[in-house]
Design a protein around this motif. Sequence first.
Motif, PDB file in Angstrom:
ATOM      1  N   ALA A 143      50.795  33.696  41.704  1.00 24.19           N
ATOM      2  CA  ALA A 143      50.148  35.003  41.541  1.00 24.19           C
ATOM      3  C   ALA A 143      50.152  35.814  42.830  1.00 24.19           C
ATOM      4  CB  ALA A 143      48.709  34.800  41.058  1.00 24.19           C
ATOM      5  N   SER A 144      50.005  35.142  43.973  1.00 20.88           N
ATOM      6  CA  SER A 144      49.961  35.854  45.256  1.00 20.88           C
ATOM      7  C   SER A 144      51.268  36.590  45.532  1.00 20.88           C
ATOM      8  CB  SER A 144      49.655  34.873  46.385  1.00 20.88           C
ATOM      9  OG  SER A 144      50.625  33.834  46.426  1.00 20.88           O
ATOM     10  N   THR A 147      51.634  39.575  43.079  1.00 20.43           N
ATOM     11  CA  THR A 147      50.724  40.650  43.482  1.00 20.43           C
ATOM     12  C   THR A 147      51.255  41.389  44.710  1.00 20.43           C
ATOM     13  OG1 THR A 147      48.845  39.388  42.634  1.00 20.43           O
ATOM     14  CG2 THR A 147      48.359  41.203  44.140  1.00 20.43           C
ATOM     15  N   THR A 150      54.281  43.496  43.721  1.00 21.46           N
ATOM     16  CA  THR A 150      53.808  44.650  42.956  1.00 21.46           C
ATOM     17  C   THR A 150      53.243  45.725  43.879  1.00 21.46           C
ATOM     18  OG1 THR A 150      53.217  43.142  41.150  1.00 21.46           O
ATOM     19  CG2 THR A 150      52.378  45.374  41.016  1.00 21.46           C
ATOM     20  N   ALA A 182      48.664  46.782  42.824  1.00 24.60           N
ATOM     21  CA  ALA A 182      48.520  45.348  43.063  1.00 24.60           C
ATOM     22  C   ALA A 182      47.419  44.750  42.192  1.00 24.60           C
ATOM     23  CB  ALA A 182      48.222  45.092  44.539  1.00 24.60           C
ATOM     24  N   GLU A 183      46.304  45.447  42.055  1.00 22.00           N
ATOM     25  CA  GLU A 183      45.205  44.944  41.220  1.00 22.00           C
ATOM     26  C   GLU A 183      45.632  44.838  39.762  1.00 22.00           C
ATOM     27  OE1 GLU A 183      42.165  47.741  42.094  1.00 22.00           O
ATOM     28  OE2 GLU A 183      41.428  46.662  43.853  1.00 22.00           O
ATOM     29  N   GLY A 185      48.706  44.490  38.789  1.00 17.33           N
ATOM     30  CA  GLY A 185      49.683  43.402  38.743  1.00 17.33           C
ATOM     31  C   GLY A 185      49.030  42.038  38.720  1.00 17.33           C
ATOM     32  N   TRP A 186      47.941  41.879  39.493  1.00 20.57           N
ATOM     33  CA  TRP A 186      47.229  40.602  39.506  1.00 20.57           C
ATOM     34  C   TRP A 186      46.629  40.293  38.139  1.00 20.57           C
ATOM     35  CZ3 TRP A 186      42.110  39.047  38.793  1.00 20.57           C
ATOM     36  CH2 TRP A 186      41.815  37.736  39.178  1.00 20.57           C
ATOM     37  N   ILE A 187      46.033  41.317  37.517  1.00 25.05           N
ATOM     38  CA  ILE A 187      45.469  41.125  36.172  1.00 25.05           C
ATOM     39  C   ILE A 187      46.584  40.824  35.180  1.00 25.05           C
ATOM     40  CG2 ILE A 187      44.243  42.260  34.277  1.00 25.05           C
ATOM     41  CD1 ILE A 187      42.721  43.874  36.415  1.00 25.05           C
ATOM     42  N   TYR A 189      49.425  39.484  35.672  1.00 29.33           N
ATOM     43  CA  TYR A 189      50.024  38.164  35.871  1.00 29.33           C
ATOM     44  C   TYR A 189      49.326  37.108  35.020  1.00 29.33           C
ATOM     45  CZ  TYR A 189      51.416  33.824  38.177  1.00 29.33           C
ATOM     46  OH  TYR A 189      51.890  32.551  38.429  1.00 29.33           O
ATOM     47  N   HIS A 190      48.013  37.228  34.884  1.00 33.94           N
ATOM     48  CA  HIS A 190      47.248  36.225  34.148  1.00 33.94           C
ATOM     49  C   HIS A 190      47.231  36.487  32.640  1.00 33.94           C
ATOM     50  CE1 HIS A 190      45.745  34.322  37.811  1.00 33.94           C
ATOM     51  NE2 HIS A 190      45.583  35.527  38.299  1.00 33.94           N
ATOM     52  N   THR A 192      50.039  38.492  30.627  1.00 33.87           N
ATOM     53  CA  THR A 192      51.197  39.373  30.532  1.00 33.87           C
ATOM     54  C   THR A 192      51.679  39.456  29.093  1.00 33.87           C
ATOM     55  OG1 THR A 192      51.886  38.830  32.778  1.00 33.87           O
ATOM     56  CG2 THR A 192      53.530  39.827  31.353  1.00 33.87           C
TER      57      THR A 192
END
Length: 262
Positions: A143-144, A147, A150, A182-183, A185-187, A189-190, A192
Amino acid sequence: MEFLRAFRRRSFLSNSIYVLLNLLLATALFFLVITLESPVPAFLLVVLSKWRVLAVRPRYWLSNIQANLVDFTVSLGFVTLLYSLNQPSQEAAPLQIALTVLYAAWLIILKPKSTKRSIVSQASVALFIGITALFSIAHIWPASVVTLVTALIGYVTARHVLAQYDEDQLQLLSLMWALVVAEIGWIGYHWTIAYTIPGINLAIPQVAIIVMCLALIAYKIYDSYASHKRVRASDVLVPTLFSVSVIVVLLVLFNYVKTGII
């Protein structure tokens, strides 16, 4: 008169060479991906094709690199999407060819333009292609990393647009947009969700559509303020209503229809 004729001939010749070289680049990337079944050689060719970025004095390297990051994003995204479609399927080959044609159009038609509308279009293409390509392979990365990439895509595209304005806070605003992307993208990722277009073996991630809608709102607000020193409702109302409607429909309705999960 002879000088004008000679100038036109040189201009025609240089334009023809430019078109030919870009067609060769798009074709070479296509064949590298489908024959070697690995994106690495194509990635290396993309990097090598940017040799002119460093063919200047070192003090110009940073500005040249920043100016070419949008094209770099589109090129890497194209190779990634091409590779993600590289599978035994009757639908894959026509779609790969179509993507190659679109990439050639990017190189020859859209990329060289410098009008305000063209700059915004270039950033939009890079944002959509970059995020779509990233989330097509996001499952193999932590995830890092997703993110961070992104955020980089968000920064590059925002800076590309803002650089056309007389903006004193270019870096700050670009970083702010990078943080927003980025925020998301982080959401994403979990969770999709991707939409498969009927008849096309290509999934469009929901996060890419949402980011594009938010980018439209952000751009209209900024452009209205930059042009009139205030945000006019007439400039932002329709784009905002459209974007919010699309996001609401995606989150409320299309989360419950048949979709693909990357």
